[in-house]
Design an enzyme around this catalytic site. Structure first.
Site, short mmCIF file in Angstrom:
data_model
loop_
_atom_site.label_atom_id
_atom_site.label_comp_id
_atom_site.label_asym_id
_atom_site.label_seq_id
_atom_site.Cartn_x
_atom_site.Cartn_y
_atom_site.Cartn_z
N ASP A 276 -0.62 -3.01 12.08
CA ASP A 276 -0.06 -3.40 10.79
C ASP A 276 0.31 -4.87 10.84
OD1 ASP A 276 1.99 -3.95 8.73
OD2 ASP A 276 1.77 -1.81 8.30
N THR B 156 -1.40 7.54 -0.68
CA THR B 156 -2.69 7.37 -1.37
C THR B 156 -3.48 6.17 -0.86
OG1 THR B 156 -1.78 5.88 -3.06
CG2 THR B 156 -1.61 8.25 -3.49
N ASP C 118 3.97 -5.90 9.81
CA ASP C 118 4.98 -5.51 10.80
C ASP C 118 4.92 -6.41 12.04
OD1 ASP C 118 5.94 -3.53 9.21
OD2 ASP C 118 4.94 -1.88 10.27
N ARG D 30 0.84 -1.22 0.00
CA ARG D 30 0.00 0.00 0.00
C ARG D 30 0.86 1.25 0.00
NH1 ARG D 30 -5.11 0.55 3.91
NH2 ARG D 30 -3.51 1.10 5.40
#
Ligand code: PRP
Ligand code: URA
Length: 211
Positions: free
Chosen positions: A203, A111, A206, A107
């Site tokens: 995340d 944006t 992560d 990603r």
């Protein structure tokens, strides 16, 4: 945008909810996160594999012949990199006859659009059922683009499995791919301004890979 929750299955088993609570907790260590994700994927696998097609076969037990069923063709498990590997590896362990495909999507932090960077597939992918996995369905961009790539290869039978879905992602995915069932362990409340799922688990990549 059309919102179609009918193709969504949210698994509500107490053990799944319990394991997901461990994943959501910010104090869960990377090691515990990875181990719990494995267990959770195994718990979900019963449903994720439920659509697989079987064929009638005759086998011989030590005592007699019997009619039973085996897989018509082993499916392809497609991981959306990186975080998808946290689920795909465990599904592959449960069904080693399967093949693994990989689609790299990152990603864009500004944006939030998916940026494609890698793909690798078995050559006969078009003839096989496909299980597409990524722990997070946020805006839906990564999963939508990945499913579109599979369809361009000729794949017609796809199930998408994730751990946590946002309503925005479900609506976008349903609009783009109304033929693909979505299986999730949780449907969360909403996206924040950075397109992270609330309450979510942070995340996923992560936390799995300790980055
Ligand atoms: C995360 C996640 C999904 C995607 C979901 O991946 O694993 O692929 O974001 O967001 P979306 O529905 O808005 O597309 P990320 O891009 O952070 O890459 P990573 O797996 O390498 O961490
Ligand atoms: N990707 C993640 O890993 N988590 C989110 O909440 C959204 C996208």
């Amino acid at each position: 945008m059309r919102s179609d929750l009918s193709q969504l299955t949210t698994l509500t088993h107490p053990l799944i909810t319990h394991k997901l609570a461990i994943l959501r907790d910010k104090d869960t260590s990377p090691a515990e996160f990875k181990a719990t994700l494995s267990t959770l994927t195994a718990l979900m696998s019963h449903h994720i594999f439920a659509h697989l097609n079987l064929r009638d076969v005759t086998i011989t037990t030590p005592l007699e012949d019997m009619q039973t069923q085996k897989l018509l063709k082993a499916p392809v498990i497609t991981s959306i990199l990186r975080a998808g590997n946290g689920m795909a590896d465990d599904l592959f362990t449960l069904l080693p006859e399967a093949s693994m495909a990989h689609i790299g999507m990152q990603r864009d932090p500004e944006t939030h659009e998916p940026v494609f960077y890698y793909e690798k597939y078995p050559t006969d992918i078009a003839t096989r059922q496909n299980i597409l996995v990524d722990p997070m369905l946020a805006t839906g961009g990564s999963a939508i683009e990945s499913a579109s790539r599979l369809k361009k290869l000729g794949v017609t039978d796809i199930v998408f499995a994730c751990l946590v879905a946002a309503p925005e992602g479900v609506a976008a995915f349903s609009a783009a791919h109304p033929d693909i069932p979505i299986i999730t362990a949780a449907l969360d409340r909403e996206l924040n301004d950075s397109c992270y799922i609330l309450p979510g688990l942070g995340d996923a990549g992560d936390r799995i890979f300790n980055t």
